[in-house]
Design a protein around this motif. Structure first.
Motif, PDB file in Angstrom:
ATOM      1  N   ASP A 190      16.635 -15.137  71.838  1.00  0.00           N
ATOM      2  CA  ASP A 190      15.158 -15.275  71.054  1.00  0.00           C
ATOM      3  C   ASP A 190      15.298 -16.960  71.438  1.00  0.00           C
ATOM      4  OD1 ASP A 190      17.928 -15.855  69.185  1.00  0.00           O
ATOM      5  OD2 ASP A 190      16.091 -15.507  67.443  1.00  0.00           O
TER       6      ASP A 190
ATOM      7  N   GLN B 290      17.460 -10.552  72.794  1.00  0.00           N
ATOM      8  CA  GLN B 290      16.176  -9.883  73.106  1.00  0.00           C
ATOM      9  C   GLN B 290      15.911  -9.139  74.110  1.00  0.00           C
ATOM     10  OE1 GLN B 290      13.662 -10.808  70.924  1.00  0.00           O
ATOM     11  NE2 GLN B 290      15.060 -11.530  70.151  1.00  0.00           N
ATOM     12  N   GLN B 291      16.807  -9.550  75.376  1.00  0.00           N
ATOM     13  CA  GLN B 291      17.024  -8.267  76.720  1.00  0.00           C
ATOM     14  C   GLN B 291      18.277  -8.217  77.283  1.00  0.00           C
ATOM     15  OE1 GLN B 291      14.118  -8.955  79.398  1.00  0.00           O
ATOM     16  NE2 GLN B 291      12.964  -7.398  78.620  1.00  0.00           N
ATOM     17  N   THR B 292      18.849  -7.248  77.575  1.00  0.00           N
ATOM     18  CA  THR B 292      19.877  -7.149  78.717  1.00  0.00           C
ATOM     19  C   THR B 292      19.892  -6.548  80.243  1.00  0.00           C
ATOM     20  OG1 THR B 292      21.513  -6.533  76.514  1.00  0.00           O
ATOM     21  CG2 THR B 292      22.895  -6.870  78.975  1.00  0.00           C
ATOM     22  N   ILE B 293      20.427  -7.746  80.787  1.00  0.00           N
ATOM     23  CA  ILE B 293      19.881  -7.080  82.258  1.00  0.00           C
ATOM     24  C   ILE B 293      20.991  -7.248  83.302  1.00  0.00           C
ATOM     25  CG2 ILE B 293      19.381  -7.979  84.208  1.00  0.00           C
ATOM     26  CD1 ILE B 293      17.343  -9.537  81.038  1.00  0.00           C
TER      27      ILE B 293
ATOM     28  N   VAL C 150      16.686  -4.044  83.527  1.00  0.00           N
ATOM     29  CA  VAL C 150      17.140  -3.779  81.649  1.00  0.00           C
ATOM     30  C   VAL C 150      17.977  -2.756  80.836  1.00  0.00           C
ATOM     31  CG1 VAL C 150      15.301  -3.991  79.598  1.00  0.00           C
ATOM     32  CG2 VAL C 150      14.759  -5.421  82.072  1.00  0.00           C
TER      33      VAL C 150
ATOM     34  N   TYR D 124      18.768  -3.288  77.766  1.00  0.00           N
ATOM     35  CA  TYR D 124      18.896  -3.080  75.896  1.00  0.00           C
ATOM     36  C   TYR D 124      17.220  -4.299  76.254  1.00  0.00           C
ATOM     37  CZ  TYR D 124      18.483  -4.780  71.418  1.00  0.00           C
ATOM     38  OH  TYR D 124      18.046  -4.905  70.159  1.00  0.00           O
ATOM     39  N   ASP D 125      16.983  -3.223  75.233  1.00  0.00           N
ATOM     40  CA  ASP D 125      15.295  -4.166  75.472  1.00  0.00           C
ATOM     41  C   ASP D 125      14.749  -4.342  73.658  1.00  0.00           C
ATOM     42  OD1 ASP D 125      12.791  -5.115  74.389  1.00  0.00           O
ATOM     43  OD2 ASP D 125      12.211  -4.897  76.719  1.00  0.00           O
TER      44      ASP D 125
ATOM     45  N   ASN E 170      12.529  -4.349  71.833  1.00  0.00           N
ATOM     46  CA  ASN E 170      11.192  -3.722  71.525  1.00  0.00           C
ATOM     47  C   ASN E 170      11.151  -2.169  72.411  1.00  0.00           C
ATOM     48  OD1 ASN E 170       9.917  -6.739  70.106  1.00  0.00           O
ATOM     49  ND2 ASN E 170      10.143  -7.699  72.164  1.00  0.00           N
ATOM     50  N   HIS E 171      11.829  -1.797  72.695  1.00  0.00           N
ATOM     51  CA  HIS E 171      11.561  -1.135  73.957  1.00  0.00           C
ATOM     52  C   HIS E 171      13.052  -0.278  73.580  1.00  0.00           C
ATOM     53  CE1 HIS E 171       8.169  -3.544  75.137  1.00  0.00           C
ATOM     54  NE2 HIS E 171       7.818  -2.633  75.163  1.00  0.00           N
TER      55      HIS E 171
ATOM     56  N   LEU F 256      14.653   2.366  75.435  1.00  0.00           N
ATOM     57  CA  LEU F 256      15.252   2.051  76.956  1.00  0.00           C
ATOM     58  C   LEU F 256      16.113   3.794  76.974  1.00  0.00           C
ATOM     59  CD1 LEU F 256      15.905  -1.160  78.099  1.00  0.00           C
ATOM     60  CD2 LEU F 256      13.956   0.142  78.397  1.00  0.00           C
TER      61      LEU F 256
END
Length: 122
Positions: free
Chosen positions: A89, A106-109, A114, A116-117, A119-120, A122
């Motif tokens: 963040d 915020q995200q893991t790629i 992706v 992990y997000d 906001n969503h 998965l």
């Protein structure tokens, strides 16, 4: 515990670790501890071994890949390497070092996907 400032002074690469399963893995805590050298009780343990956030990140990415002989395909963001990284963040190079542990993923790629997000689901 690790003499990171001494290692850096002598142009040595060093890497970081945590004591899982004694404590839960938390890479941002590891980064914060590497930079700030602050114990859980708040005591600074060897201020002369503090390093910059940039060096702390290198010790967890580029130098860790080097330690495992994986630098041809891991450790830095380059064309042809595995795209395993997180989006935070805030920029860990621009926040106050004391705030590193409060950064949020915020995200893991992983391998260009992706996984992990924040906001969503998965």
């Amino acid at each position: 515990m690790s003499p990171t400032g001494w290692a850096q002074k002598h142009a040595m690469r060093f890497t970081q670790h945590h004591d899982a399963p004694v404590v839960k893995p938390n890479p941002l805590r590891v980064l914060s501890t590497t930079v700030n050298r602050k114990t859980r009780s708040g005591k600074v343990l060897g201020a002369h071994h503090q390093v910059s956030p940039y060096i702390g990140l290198k010790s967890m990415t580029e130098w860790a890949a080097w330690q495992y002989f994986e630098e041809p395909n891991k450790g830095t963001l380059e064309v042809g390497k595995l795209a395993d990284f997180v989006i935070l963040d805030k920029d860990p190079l621009r926040v106050e070092p004391a705030q590193l542990e409060q950064l949020q993923v915020q995200q893991t790629i992983k391998a260009d996907q992706v996984v992990y997000d924040v906001n969503h689901a998965l």
